[in-house]
Scaffold this motif. Structure first.
Motif, PDB file in Angstrom:
ATOM      1  N   SER A 289       0.318  -1.026   0.331  1.00 20.99           N
ATOM      2  CA  SER A 289       0.082  -0.120  -0.085  1.00 20.99           C
ATOM      3  C   SER A 289       0.462   1.554  -0.035  1.00 20.99           C
ATOM      4  N   THR A 290       1.780   1.400   0.885  1.00 22.04           N
ATOM      5  CA  THR A 290       2.690   2.209   0.886  1.00 22.04           C
ATOM      6  C   THR A 290       3.077   2.495  -0.553  1.00 22.04           C
ATOM      7  N   PHE A 291       3.778   1.639  -0.827  1.00 30.07           N
ATOM      8  CA  PHE A 291       4.508   1.732  -2.725  1.00 30.07           C
ATOM      9  C   PHE A 291       3.246   2.096  -3.445  1.00 30.07           C
ATOM     10  N   PHE A 292       2.138   1.955  -3.776  1.00 27.92           N
ATOM     11  CA  PHE A 292       1.289   2.227  -4.139  1.00 27.92           C
ATOM     12  C   PHE A 292       1.124   4.341  -4.495  1.00 27.92           C
ATOM     13  N   GLN A 293       1.440   3.945  -2.861  1.00 26.13           N
ATOM     14  CA  GLN A 293       0.278   5.566  -2.011  1.00 26.13           C
ATOM     15  C   GLN A 293       0.896   6.902  -2.641  1.00 26.13           C
ATOM     16  N   THR A 294       2.874   6.147  -2.908  1.00 28.99           N
ATOM     17  CA  THR A 294       3.357   7.020  -3.628  1.00 28.99           C
ATOM     18  C   THR A 294       3.353   7.350  -4.681  1.00 28.99           C
ATOM     19  N   LYS A 295       2.638   6.297  -5.958  1.00 27.91           N
ATOM     20  CA  LYS A 295       2.824   7.121  -7.183  1.00 27.91           C
ATOM     21  C   LYS A 295       1.392   7.547  -7.050  1.00 27.91           C
ATOM     22  N   ARG A 296       0.125   7.171  -6.156  1.00 33.40           N
ATOM     23  CA  ARG A 296      -0.915   8.312  -6.428  1.00 33.40           C
ATOM     24  C   ARG A 296      -0.882   9.350  -5.697  1.00 33.40           C
ATOM     25  N   ASP A 297       0.150   9.470  -4.918  1.00 35.30           N
ATOM     26  CA  ASP A 297       0.114  10.579  -4.324  1.00 35.30           C
ATOM     27  C   ASP A 297       0.697  11.823  -5.882  1.00 35.30           C
ATOM     28  N   TYR A 298       2.008  10.893  -6.443  1.00 39.44           N
ATOM     29  CA  TYR A 298       2.826  11.808  -7.243  1.00 39.44           C
ATOM     30  C   TYR A 298       2.163  11.927  -8.575  1.00 39.44           C
ATOM     31  N   LEU A 299       1.447  10.913  -8.773  1.00 41.66           N
ATOM     32  CA  LEU A 299       0.199  11.507  -9.589  1.00 41.66           C
ATOM     33  C   LEU A 299      -0.528  12.609  -9.624  1.00 41.66           C
ATOM     34  N   LYS A 300      -1.301  12.380  -8.584  1.00 42.67           N
ATOM     35  CA  LYS A 300      -2.291  13.158  -7.958  1.00 42.67           C
ATOM     36  C   LYS A 300      -2.291  14.558  -7.248  1.00 42.67           C
ATOM     37  N   ASN A 301      -1.368  15.178  -7.099  1.00 45.81           N
ATOM     38  CA  ASN A 301      -0.345  16.173  -7.151  1.00 45.81           C
ATOM     39  C   ASN A 301      -0.349  16.905  -8.335  1.00 45.81           C
ATOM     40  N   ALA A 302       0.924  16.075  -9.296  1.00 47.74           N
ATOM     41  CA  ALA A 302       0.706  16.825 -10.212  1.00 47.74           C
ATOM     42  C   ALA A 302      -0.300  17.352 -11.093  1.00 47.74           C
ATOM     43  N   LEU A 303      -1.443  16.238 -11.845  1.00 48.71           N
ATOM     44  CA  LEU A 303      -2.897  16.824 -12.896  1.00 48.71           C
ATOM     45  C   LEU A 303      -3.396  17.031 -11.735  1.00 48.71           C
ATOM     46  N   LYS A 304      -3.669  17.923 -10.674  1.00 45.48           N
ATOM     47  CA  LYS A 304      -3.921  19.349 -10.597  1.00 45.48           C
ATOM     48  C   LYS A 304      -3.527  20.353 -10.471  1.00 45.48           C
ATOM     49  N   GLU A 305      -2.488  20.285 -11.657  1.00 47.60           N
ATOM     50  CA  GLU A 305      -2.199  21.146 -12.555  1.00 47.60           C
ATOM     51  C   GLU A 305      -2.976  21.377 -13.552  1.00 47.60           C
ATOM     52  N   THR A 306      -3.929  20.629 -13.484  1.00 51.88           N
ATOM     53  CA  THR A 306      -4.604  19.872 -15.228  1.00 51.88           C
ATOM     54  C   THR A 306      -5.984  20.441 -15.070  1.00 51.88           C
ATOM     55  N   PRO A 307      -6.655  20.927 -16.015  1.00 51.62           N
ATOM     56  CA  PRO A 307      -8.234  21.197 -16.161  1.00 51.62           C
ATOM     57  C   PRO A 307      -8.459  19.589 -15.289  1.00 51.62           C
ATOM     58  N   PHE A 308      -7.919  18.948 -14.800  1.00 52.53           N
ATOM     59  CA  PHE A 308      -8.922  17.224 -14.382  1.00 52.53           C
ATOM     60  C   PHE A 308      -9.349  17.997 -12.759  1.00 52.53           C
ATOM     61  N   GLN A 309     -10.699  17.298 -12.896  1.00 51.61           N
ATOM     62  CA  GLN A 309     -10.680  17.051 -11.886  1.00 51.61           C
ATOM     63  C   GLN A 309     -11.050  15.957 -10.991  1.00 51.61           C
ATOM     64  N   LEU A 310     -10.247  15.166 -10.062  1.00 44.96           N
ATOM     65  CA  LEU A 310      -9.794  14.259  -9.980  1.00 44.96           C
ATOM     66  C   LEU A 310     -11.160  13.728  -8.489  1.00 44.96           C
ATOM     67  N   LEU A 311     -11.088  12.038  -8.604  1.00 45.68           N
ATOM     68  CA  LEU A 311     -11.938  11.546  -8.013  1.00 45.68           C
ATOM     69  C   LEU A 311     -11.359  11.169  -6.518  1.00 45.68           C
TER      70      LEU A 311
END
Length: 385
Positions: A289-311
């Motif tokens: 879970s820790t391994f994948f949470q790091t990847k989730r957070d990395y992509l999530k933080n980057a996509l916050k700079e786009t017009p996508f609305q994250l779920l």
């Protein structure tokens, strides 16, 4: 008289959206965040074990149930993680991936006109398996943006014809996990019935923000009627090995094995030995879970700079987003456009609904190497409203 092709048993089924988008990604030389598989190597020790056991001669048929060593490790895993007991001889069976286990469970129990309740957005293997066995699919929609289960709707669907309820927890594609309230509702619904539960828990070890995975194996009222399905492909980053397992009480497992023996009979022998040896050295699965949470957070933080609305993503290795601020296209058309114009392939949520419900939501797979995520992010940051 010329040969005529008989009527199809699955007339509405076409090539899966996962295959379709992966092919498009290849054609367009796009970053493939569509199909749910890692693009990095599993642990080198696991690969070494696979070769070692093949060289040692473990290359012939395995037992119908799976090798004893692996069944014992699965039993230990459930006891260690969930304090749930499954006997390795009579209550555990190794399968050729989770999907084969799911198909076999449905085939063992669903008869003509039996009703099966599934929750949408739903993984695409459930409905065809039900239809092939003559069953009737009863769909319950978990709607954007929360994807919560409307348990009153489930209660209204339950009838004397209800043979099975299929749960997917954590849910692919929404990334939502069941809470205790959901478990309580499910217990109340199936009480005093003969309904079988198929609990697809392939992402069991991938939950985030310290939220627990509530396996149905923990609850005696549910465990007695439930098949829990797991996947080593998801757990150990080896989707191509196609090794899964099912756990259930012995009376249910007896019926499962009747079908399993005439379906695949047995599963890849050296891979079973390799996984069983690898699991012997694991006493804590939290690192996954820790391994994948790091990847989730990395992509999530980057996509916050786009017009996508994250779920909200509570589990699995998929992050989903609404693209309504970018385009008014249908979701599948948007995925094609994104792949061709920005060279990033994703999956439309409409593929997970029988009626192709379009909520303008797409799914990104973040089980990828850092450089793969960086390439995708670089392209996605160029998208404007």
């Amino acid at each position: 008289m010329a040969f005529r092709l008989p009527n199809s048993k699955l007339p509405d089924v076409k090539t899966t959206i996962f295959t379709e988008m992966s092919l498009l990604a290849q054609q367009e030389n796009a970053v493939n965040l569509s199909q749910g598989f890692p693009d990095y190597q599993p642990d080198e020790n696991l690969i070494q074990y696979l070769g070692d056991f093949a060289k040692q001669g473990h290359n012939q048929y395995a037992p119908l149930f799976g090798i004893k060593e692996l069944r014992e490790e699965i039993s230990r895993k459930f006891n260690l993680q969930y304090q749930a007991d499954y006997h390795p001889d009579s209550e555990i069976n190794v399968t050729a991936g989770a999907t084969q286990g799911i198909f076999t469970i449905i085939s063992a129990f669903v008869k003509k006109d039996d009703e099966v309740i599934i929750f949408e957005p739903a993984y695409d293997c459930y409905e065809p398996a039900i239809i092939l066995n003559g069953g009737i699919v009863k769909n319950v929609k978990m709607l954007y943006p929360d994807y919560k289960i409307n348990w009153n709707e489930v209660k209204n669907l339950v009838s004397e014809k209800t043979k099975m309820i299929i749960i997917n927890n954590p849910n692919n594609p929404s990334g939502k996990i069941l809470k205790q309230k959901d478990i309580d509702e499910l217990i109340a619904i199936v009480k005093n019935t003969n309904i079988i539960i198929l609990s697809d828990e392939v992402y069991e070890s991938i939950t985030f923000d310290e939220k627990p995975h509530l396996t149905l194996a923990k609850y005696p009222e549910l465990k007695e009627r439930t098949f829990v399905v797991g996947s080593f492909g998801k757990l150990l980053h080896i989707t191509g090995w196609k090794i899964g397992y099912v756990c259930a009480p012995s009376d249910l497992m007896k019926e499962f094995r009747k079908v399993h023996q005439f379906n695949v009979f047995c599963v890849n022998t050296p891979a079973q030995f390799a996984i069983s040896k690898y699991l012997q050295n694991i006493d804590d699965f939290k690192s996954i879970s820790t391994f994948f949470q790091t990847k989730r957070d990395y992509l999530k933080n980057a996509l916050k700079e786009t017009p996508f609305q994250l779920l909200d993503c509570e589990g699995t290795y998929f992050l989903s987003a609404n693209f309504g601020a970018i385009s008014d296209k249908q979701d599948k058309d948007f995925c094609y456009w994104l792949t061709k114009e920005y060279k990033v392939a994703t999956i439309p949520f409409s593929a997970f609904y029988k009626d192709k419900t379009d909520e303008k939501v797409i799914r990104f797979c973040f089980a990828k190497k850092q450089e793969t995520l960086d390439r995708a992010i670089e392209k996605l940051l160029k998208i404007k409203m």
